[in-house]
Design a protein around this motif. Sequence first.
Motif, short mmCIF file in Angstrom:
data_model
loop_
_atom_site.label_atom_id
_atom_site.label_comp_id
_atom_site.label_asym_id
_atom_site.label_seq_id
_atom_site.Cartn_x
_atom_site.Cartn_y
_atom_site.Cartn_z
N ILE A 1 -28.62 13.27 2.14
CA ILE A 1 -27.63 12.57 1.33
C ILE A 1 -28.26 11.31 0.77
N SER A 2 -28.15 11.12 -0.52
CA SER A 2 -28.82 10.00 -1.19
C SER A 2 -28.18 8.67 -0.82
N HIS A 3 -28.92 7.60 -1.10
CA HIS A 3 -28.43 6.25 -0.83
C HIS A 3 -27.16 5.97 -1.65
N ALA A 4 -27.15 6.43 -2.90
CA ALA A 4 -25.98 6.20 -3.75
C ALA A 4 -24.74 6.89 -3.18
N GLU A 5 -24.92 8.11 -2.65
CA GLU A 5 -23.79 8.83 -2.07
C GLU A 5 -23.26 8.12 -0.82
N ARG A 6 -24.18 7.58 -0.02
CA ARG A 6 -23.77 6.84 1.18
C ARG A 6 -22.95 5.62 0.80
N GLU A 7 -23.45 4.89 -0.19
CA GLU A 7 -22.75 3.69 -0.64
C GLU A 7 -21.36 4.03 -1.18
N GLN A 8 -21.30 5.12 -1.94
CA GLN A 8 -20.02 5.52 -2.52
C GLN A 8 -19.03 5.90 -1.43
N ARG A 9 -19.51 6.65 -0.45
CA ARG A 9 -18.63 7.07 0.64
C ARG A 9 -18.13 5.86 1.42
N THR A 10 -19.03 4.91 1.67
CA THR A 10 -18.65 3.69 2.39
C THR A 10 -17.58 2.92 1.62
N PHE B 1 0.84 -1.18 0.00
CA PHE B 1 0.00 0.00 0.00
C PHE B 1 0.89 1.24 0.00
N GLY B 2 0.64 2.14 -0.89
CA GLY B 2 1.36 3.40 -0.92
C GLY B 2 0.38 4.54 -1.05
N PRO B 3 0.88 5.77 -1.12
CA PRO B 3 0.00 6.93 -1.20
C PRO B 3 -0.95 6.89 -2.37
N ALA B 4 -0.50 6.33 -3.49
CA ALA B 4 -1.37 6.31 -4.66
C ALA B 4 -2.56 5.39 -4.47
N ASP B 5 -2.41 4.40 -3.57
CA ASP B 5 -3.50 3.46 -3.35
C ASP B 5 -4.53 3.99 -2.36
N LEU B 6 -4.17 5.04 -1.62
CA LEU B 6 -5.03 5.49 -0.53
C LEU B 6 -5.92 6.63 -1.02
N GLU B 7 -6.84 6.31 -1.91
CA GLU B 7 -7.69 7.34 -2.49
C GLU B 7 -8.97 7.48 -1.69
N LEU B 8 -9.34 8.72 -1.38
CA LEU B 8 -10.62 8.99 -0.73
C LEU B 8 -11.32 10.06 -1.54
N ASN B 9 -12.29 9.65 -2.34
CA ASN B 9 -12.99 10.58 -3.21
C ASN B 9 -14.06 11.30 -2.40
N ARG B 10 -13.74 12.49 -1.96
CA ARG B 10 -14.67 13.21 -1.13
C ARG B 10 -15.87 13.61 -1.94
N ILE B 11 -17.05 13.44 -1.35
CA ILE B 11 -18.31 13.71 -2.04
C ILE B 11 -18.81 15.08 -1.61
N GLN B 12 -19.12 15.90 -2.55
CA GLN B 12 -19.61 17.24 -2.23
C GLN B 12 -21.08 17.15 -1.84
N THR B 13 -21.34 17.40 -0.57
CA THR B 13 -22.70 17.29 -0.03
C THR B 13 -22.99 18.52 0.81
N SER B 14 -23.97 18.36 1.68
CA SER B 14 -24.32 19.45 2.58
C SER B 14 -23.23 19.73 3.58
N HIS B 15 -22.17 18.93 3.60
CA HIS B 15 -21.07 19.13 4.55
C HIS B 15 -20.00 20.09 4.00
N LEU B 16 -20.36 20.91 3.01
CA LEU B 16 -19.40 21.83 2.42
C LEU B 16 -18.77 22.75 3.45
N ILE B 17 -19.51 23.06 4.53
CA ILE B 17 -18.98 23.95 5.56
C ILE B 17 -17.72 23.36 6.17
N ASN B 18 -17.61 22.03 6.17
CA ASN B 18 -16.42 21.41 6.77
C ASN B 18 -15.14 21.78 6.04
N ASP B 19 -15.25 22.14 4.77
CA ASP B 19 -14.07 22.52 4.01
C ASP B 19 -13.47 23.84 4.50
N ALA B 20 -14.23 24.58 5.34
CA ALA B 20 -13.79 25.90 5.75
C ALA B 20 -12.86 25.88 6.95
#
Length: 643
Positions: free
Chosen positions: A151-160, A15-34
């Motif tokens: 947050i839709s079911h598809a977004e939950r599944e993707q995040r999981t 496992f290296g950095p390239a394998d550790l991908e976390l595709n953040r989903i843009q949702t109602s949690h946009l405030i967290n980016d601040a």
Amino acid sequence: MSSDDTSVEQGNIHFGPADLELNRIQTSHLINDAVDHFSWKNLTVTVKDRKTKKAIQILDNAHGIVNAGEMLAIMGPSGSGKTTMLNALAHRKAAAGAVTTGDIMANGQKMNLQTIRHLSSYVEQEDALIGSLTVRETMKFAAGLALSSHISHAEREQRTDDLIASFGLQEQAHTIVGTPIRKGLSGGQKKRLGVASRLVTDPRILFLDEPTSGLDSTLSYEVINFIRAIAKKNKLIVIASIHQPSTATYKLFDKLALMSKGKMCYFGPLNEASHYFSGLDLHMPSETNPAEFFLDLINTDLAKEGDRVYQRTQRIIEAWGASRQALQLADEVESSIFSSKDAGHVQDLSKMKIQKPSPWKIPWVLLQRSWIKAYRDIVAYEIRIIMYVGLAILMGTVFLRLKTSQEYIQPFINAIFFGSAFMSFMAVAYVPAFLEDQANFAKERANGLVGPSAFLISNFIIGLPFLFLIAILFSVIEYFLSGFRLDGNAFFLYTMWLFLDLLAAESLVVLVSVIFPIFVVALAVTAFANGLWMCVDGFLVPMNILNPFWKYVFHYIDYQAYVFQGMMVNEFKDRTYSCARLGDGYQCSYPSDLISEGKIEGTAVLKAFNISLNKEGEWVGILIAIIVVYRLLSYLVLRLRND
């Protein structure tokens, strides 16, 4: 190995950095980016000495700041205040009876409890994981408890899926966490899953309490390495208390907060710590683990006041307070506050609208999770079912084929008492399973995910089918083997009384366990309470001669008493028993209007025990009321307790 090398070997997989991908989903949690930085100022925790009642500062005037993407290691010997500071920063109870003062800020803005919970997640030292769930189920239910209903079911599944992949758990996605009976994940995998389940809400701040405890150096490095990769990629702020990490693990952190006796000894970049201590003539030898070197400098566990180690630690503490670095740190914290005030476009984080799952969603998620746990975890119900079936066979073969002659009246009564009393007594077997659920609830509650009502409602509902199954199985075996009244209505009434008995007994277990959340204590108190109910339920001592104190103080709140009375009426009200023939007459053990016919009416037996007829509806109502009171008291205890 350098601190920039974030690869780790595990088996044959790299496992290296390239394998550790976390595709953040843009949702109602946009405030967290601040959240660009998290800071604290004059943070002090005070408790009262138990003997002198004087105030003692277990954390003294701490300052600190951590920027997005950075990892802070809080280090110090035992009792130095590491966990105290971590809990204080997370707006948790720092210690029993503690008073916390000071400012805790994100982007220079003061945070309240709700805001810090929304922006952060806290991972306990002990895994808050349910052993009978799989990795994917753990992540799924964590998302269900934490994510907004928008947050839709598809977004939950993707995040999981993204999080499972990010922490290298794809191959273990359908593997259970592990129970004492069934092996599951390794220690390192459990730690990774614990962190991943807290990241499902996309927090900006992650608090970790001893994330490497119980792990060897390789697994410790693996866990922190995964966390580092996620933090760097997603600008996550990580604050961890950690004890004696290896050199490789230590170098994964960006900043160090070194503490002793509740006071700061150093706070700043990791790579500047050795240079700072060299300035105090405390030089680190080559090829030395920096973490061990710094801890040895300030470890006063065995030191006495006035000796060399104690004096050195005092010198280090005083030197930090007067150092240029400490003044720069205080200035940096102050600057972050002023920059926040000057930036008019910055949203007030303390007043932001926090989106949560809908009220009905939490109990529903808990019900699904509890159902899986109940049928997979044999400790919860399967062992109890085996126990109760064993008791039914035991009773059915001991009280076998009882007849309707008077010498069998007392065995019938004994069978009724023994069945109802010991069924409720054996409910103590539920204590360990409930305590596990309660410990998990306490950790989820501390993260603002689950409240007492949702927890207790789901616990109550999920137990109903299993308790009813136990009542049916016991009745089918014991009722007919013993020769109770062969009437369909009588059989189902017997089962109903048994079900209510079990429900009340389990409710008692819940109440005792929330008051005394320690296994041995809860077990002892529950057993004592059931022993008390046996003594005053009207069998061992009939009501007409029971001591008034026990009768009026305890008998009328004894759920076993109403079950015993209901079962007695169910069996004896429509029965007659033959008397023993004596010469030309009969010798009957109970006075009855049918003595001339050589029979005893069952109602005569009820009269001897001072049991009234036609009160079954009232007794059912009282039993339900007792169950409700037990559950309401459990709710109040959890509500008032602020763990």
